[in-house]
Motif scaffolding. Structure first.
Motif, short mmCIF file in Angstrom:
data_model
loop_
_atom_site.label_atom_id
_atom_site.label_comp_id
_atom_site.label_asym_id
_atom_site.label_seq_id
_atom_site.Cartn_x
_atom_site.Cartn_y
_atom_site.Cartn_z
N ASN A 181 73.58 34.28 40.03
CA ASN A 181 74.53 33.44 39.31
C ASN A 181 74.15 31.96 39.30
OD1 ASN A 181 76.20 35.62 38.70
ND2 ASN A 181 77.25 35.47 40.66
N SER A 182 73.39 31.52 40.29
CA SER A 182 73.12 30.08 40.43
C SER A 182 71.68 29.83 40.87
CB SER A 182 74.08 29.47 41.46
OG SER A 182 74.10 30.27 42.64
N PRO A 183 70.71 30.06 39.99
CA PRO A 183 69.30 29.93 40.38
C PRO A 183 68.91 28.53 40.85
CG PRO A 183 69.52 31.07 38.28
CD PRO A 183 70.86 30.53 38.61
N ALA A 184 69.40 27.48 40.16
CA ALA A 184 69.01 26.12 40.55
C ALA A 184 69.53 25.79 41.95
CB ALA A 184 69.54 25.11 39.54
N TYR A 185 70.74 26.22 42.26
CA TYR A 185 71.29 25.99 43.59
C TYR A 185 70.51 26.79 44.63
CZ TYR A 185 74.49 26.37 47.55
OH TYR A 185 75.02 26.37 48.81
N TYR A 186 70.13 28.02 44.30
CA TYR A 186 69.36 28.85 45.24
C TYR A 186 67.99 28.22 45.52
CZ TYR A 186 72.31 32.93 45.99
OH TYR A 186 73.30 33.77 46.43
N GLU A 187 67.40 27.59 44.51
CA GLU A 187 66.13 26.90 44.73
C GLU A 187 66.31 25.78 45.75
OE1 GLU A 187 63.88 23.55 42.29
OE2 GLU A 187 63.83 25.47 41.23
N LEU A 188 67.37 25.00 45.58
CA LEU A 188 67.67 23.93 46.52
C LEU A 188 67.94 24.48 47.92
CD1 LEU A 188 68.30 20.88 46.97
CD2 LEU A 188 70.66 21.40 46.35
N LEU A 189 68.69 25.58 47.97
CA LEU A 189 69.04 26.18 49.25
C LEU A 189 67.81 26.72 49.96
CD1 LEU A 189 71.65 26.70 50.85
CD2 LEU A 189 71.78 28.96 49.77
N PHE A 190 66.83 27.21 49.19
CA PHE A 190 65.60 27.71 49.80
C PHE A 190 64.74 26.57 50.34
CE2 PHE A 190 61.05 28.60 49.30
CZ PHE A 190 60.91 29.64 50.22
N ARG A 191 64.64 25.49 49.57
CA ARG A 191 63.74 24.41 49.95
C ARG A 191 64.29 23.56 51.09
NH1 ARG A 191 61.59 21.95 44.13
NH2 ARG A 191 60.33 23.76 43.50
N THR A 192 65.58 23.23 51.03
CA THR A 192 66.17 22.34 52.04
C THR A 192 67.51 22.90 52.51
OG1 THR A 192 67.21 21.03 50.29
CG2 THR A 192 65.06 20.29 51.07
N PRO A 193 67.49 23.96 53.29
CA PRO A 193 68.76 24.58 53.69
C PRO A 193 69.63 23.66 54.54
CG PRO A 193 66.92 25.49 54.94
CD PRO A 193 66.33 24.68 53.85
#
Length: 764
Positions: free
Chosen positions: A273-285
């Motif tokens: 549902n939220s790919p851009a947020y998941y990218e951020l969450l992966f890179r800088t949790p």
């Protein structure tokens, strides 16, 4: 749950899960496997290494499709936060082999999709336990989510396993949880899952025979228990599951993907549902909340909204407070959205929608290296894009005008220049393939005779998928377009559609298509009995001749066809205007106007004589629909085919008080159709119209107003303004000053009435 054998470990992941991807990478670093077995169709083995190419930009998708039936395809998307991608990336870093172990696509793509149930299929009673099993087959972790108080497993998994950092033993705990669920509800595993897991176990058994000490098995979490203990499953049973499976020949290709497509696709390994947020969450949790809120503030400021650092800080604090109240380790997207709405977005949902689009969903588009495995048609397109200098526009989102030069951003293409003409032909060929990347914009009244084209480009990720679907028509864009258009032409029923196809083929630089299309046109014209259908197609035929002339293309066949069909059109045109309703009259009037304009540009005296004679017969027939009759008189007047006094008599007769006002309104609408100049420079006609309007009672005027408003809405703004000025002025002379023009005392009663009426007509 302890691993049953030291030689391999099972890691259950979620497709496109940032927490899973991060923990998996940490686990691989700790375990240092010598071989990775990955859940993905085994027949993609030959192309999976393309993901390691340094020029590849995620997201991308692997497409596996039937060679004989290309519409039967399976898409496997990969993003930076996909655990599968991280496993492949880690393996490349340490030179470790990756083997794909899922059921090959050649088997599951051979199975035809089941038809939807009939409305007449009787409903069968479903037992509660069967209903639960059915729900769990669709959403395997549903029960665990509901027990934790969530409505679906996606939210539960996100809150429990994706946001926090987690530990290495998370994989063991998850394996134990799912093993308990599968033991308690064995019917939640359907036959397709049994077959896939049987193939994965067979692959694992084969890998254990190799000379490796540590094997990492990476599969979707639901499959983990099925590979955890091989001894619990018999080899013979697994072989039985895989016996006599149907198979087809398949091919593989890579296509660029997008975050919006990743969010809405519900196929194999998708549905985020939220790919851009998941990218951020992966890179800088650890800093995802702060970075997301700062990015939201920057975005709003770029859009002209007030969103300062203090509001961003308040947003972070509010998001963390909401997470604490809900007993969450860290805020999730719901908390971020609620906090942003109350702080940065100032309670405005449209601002929050902008944030969602850019920072939660995202606009990222993947790119492929030239060496990536693809179909020949796509390779040919990429070569053409490079040659025509259109490569920078392909796979770029948003509307863009095609620039022919740096100094003229909207200067368009000059078709006299070889490379720009080639770019135009490529865009037209793609349109013929129903890949509508570009649309031409009007450049003036003489567009067809111009050597200039203005294109507005808007790329969509689906275009790459359409290219795969068209790959069966040819290995090059011209060859595919020729075959595809030839097939389409056989299905077209309307003459106008075939005529448009001829014009499009000429624009696309495919002259070899034209003879066959002309033959289809002639056959369709002979078979068409309706003169209106022939009339509708006539302008496109004439435009095609004009376009062919400007490109020095032989269109003699089209001229002969027009010579054949125009007598049939003119013979049936007067009768076509009889006994028709208002909607049919509007369609016929539009067709007559377009045909009249096109024939005038053809400049053929014999054809003109036929056409004008038909208009005279239509106009003089009292039974013709008034809209059609009014337009016919106007067209005859424009071409000076009848004397001016005859036209004045026709108008006077049409405005007779003995005729119903609604009929008069339609006659006027036809007569004035897109011609404000007629009233501006013909005072006598204007006076006749003035007299008719001022004689109407208000209740009658209200009924005819919609038809009259349509007439004046087609006038240009300058024509409407000038007409109002004339009505304000005294009879017989123009106003001498602005003060006189605006002074109501200088107007006659009739002028005042007509002024009010015309203001209503023109929507002023």
């Amino acid at each position: 749950m302890p691993q049953p054998e030291e030689r391999y470990r099972v890691y259950g992941i979620r497709h496109h899960g940032p927490g899973s991807a991060r923990r998996l990478r940490m686990a691989l670093e700790a375990y240092q496997p010598q071989l990775i077995l990955l859940e993905a169709p085994a027949d993609a083995q030959g192309v999976i290494a393309d993901l390691r190419h340094p020029d590849l930009e995620l997201p991308v998708a692997l497409v596996l499709y039937q060679e004989a039936k290309i519409e039967r395809a399976s898409f496997l998307p990969f993003a930076e936060f996909s655990p599968e991608y991280q496993a492949i990336s880690w393996a490349g870093q340490y030179d470790v082999s990756v083997q794909l172990i899922d059921l090959p696509a050649r088997h599951y793509l051979a199975k035809e999709p089941e038809p939807p149930p009939s409305l007449f299929t009787p409903k069968q009673e479903v037992k509660p336990e069967d209903a639960l099993a059915s729900r769990m087959r669709r959403d395997p972790l549903l029960l665990a989510a509901e027990m934790a108080g969530y409505q679906d497993s996606e939210r539960w998994w996100d809150a429990t396993l994706e946001r926090g950092l987690g530990t290495e033993d998370t994989f063991d705990k998850l394996l134990e949880l799912i093993a308990d669920l599968r033991t308690a509800y064995p019917s939640a595993v359907d036959d397709e899952t049994h077959r896939r897991e049987a193939h994965m176990r067979q692959s694992l058994r084969k890998a254990l025979k190799e000379d490796v000490e540590r094997i990492a098995v990476i599969v979707g979490a639901w499959h983990g228990p099925a590979l955890h203990d091989l001894k619990a499953y018999k080899v013979g049973t697994d072989r039985a599951w895989l016996k006599s499976l149907p198979k087809v020949k398949i091919a593989a290709a890579w296509v660029p993907w997008t975050y919006p497509r990743l969010a809405r696709e519900k196929g194999y390994g998708a549905g985020v549902n939220s790919p851009a947020y998941y990218e951020l969450l992966f890179r800088t949790p650890e800093q995802a909340t702060e970075r997301w809120m700062v990015a939201a503030a920057q975005l709003l400021r770029e859009e002209g909204f007030d969103a300062g650092p203090a509001q961003a800080t308040d947003g972070v604090d509010l998001a963390k407070s909401l997470a604490a109240l809900r007993e969450l380790e860290v805020p999730g997207l719901s908390e971020l959205h609620e906090a942003a709405l109350g702080t940065l977005a100032a309670g405005q949902t449209e601002r929050l929608d902008l944030i969602r689009e850019k920072l939660s969903l995202g606009t990222r588009v993947g790119k492929l290296p030239p060496s990536a495995s693809t179909v020949p048609l796509m390779a040919d397109l990429r070569a053409e894009l490079k040659t025509t200098r259109l490569a920078k526009y392909w796979e770029t989102t948003g509307e863009q005008y095609l620039r022919a030069s740096k100094t003229k951003p909207r200067g368009g293409l000059d078709l006299r220049k070889s490379n720009q003409n080639r770019a135009s032909q490529l865009l037209h060929r793609l349109n013929l393939l129903d890949i509508n990347w570009g649309t031409t914009q009007e450049v003036g009244p003489h567009t067809l005779g111009s050597f200039k084209e203005i294109w507005l480009l808007e790329w969509e990720p689906d275009f790459n998928l359409f290219l795969l679907e068209r790959a069966g028509y040819g290995n090059t864009i011209p060859a595919a377009a020729t075959t595809y258009v030839g097939e389409r032409a056989q299905r077209l029923k309307k003459l106008v559609d075939l005529a448009q196809l001829v014009l499009d083929a000429l624009r696309a630089g495919l002259p070899d298509l034209v003879p066959g299309l002309l033959e289809n046109l002639r056959e369709r014209a002979v078979a068409t009995q309706d003169p209106v259908s022939l009339l509708v197609g006539l302008p496109t035929l004439i435009n095609t001749i004009r376009y062919g002339d400007s490109r020095k293309t032989d269109t003699t066949g089209l001229l002969l066809l027009i010579d054949e069909i125009l007598p049939r059109i003119t013979a049936g045109l007067p009768a076509a205007a009889l006994s028709i309703d208002d909607e049919q009259a509007e369609e016929l009037t539009t067709a007559v106007g377009r045909a009249h304009q096109a024939l005038g540009q053809l400049e053929n005296e014999e054809l003109d004589a036929l056409w004008l004679d038909a208009l005279k017969r239509l106009a003089s027939n009292d039974q013709s629909h008034d809209l059609c009759a009014g337009l016919s008189w106007r067209l005859l007047y424009d071409r000076q085919a009848v004397a001016e006094n005859i036209v004045e008599q026709a108008l006077s007769k049409a405005l007779s008080i003995s005729r119903p006002p609604q009929e008069v309104a339609y006659w006027i609408a036809g007569f004035l159709r897109a011609s404000g100049q007629l009233l501006l420079y013909h005072q006598k006609l204007r006076s006749l119209l003035n007299g008719w309007v001022t004689s109407l009672e208000w209740s009658i005027f209200e009924r005819v107003l919609p038809a009259l408003r349509r007439s004046f809405s087609n006038f240009s703004p300058s024509e409407r303004a000038e007409l109002l000025h004339l009505i304000r002025a005294k009879p017989g002379r123009s106003p001498s000053s602005k003060q006189e023009l605006e002074n109501p005392n200088t107007r006659t009663e009739d002028q005042e009435s007509l002024l009010v009426s015309l203001r209503d007509w023109m929507g002023s």
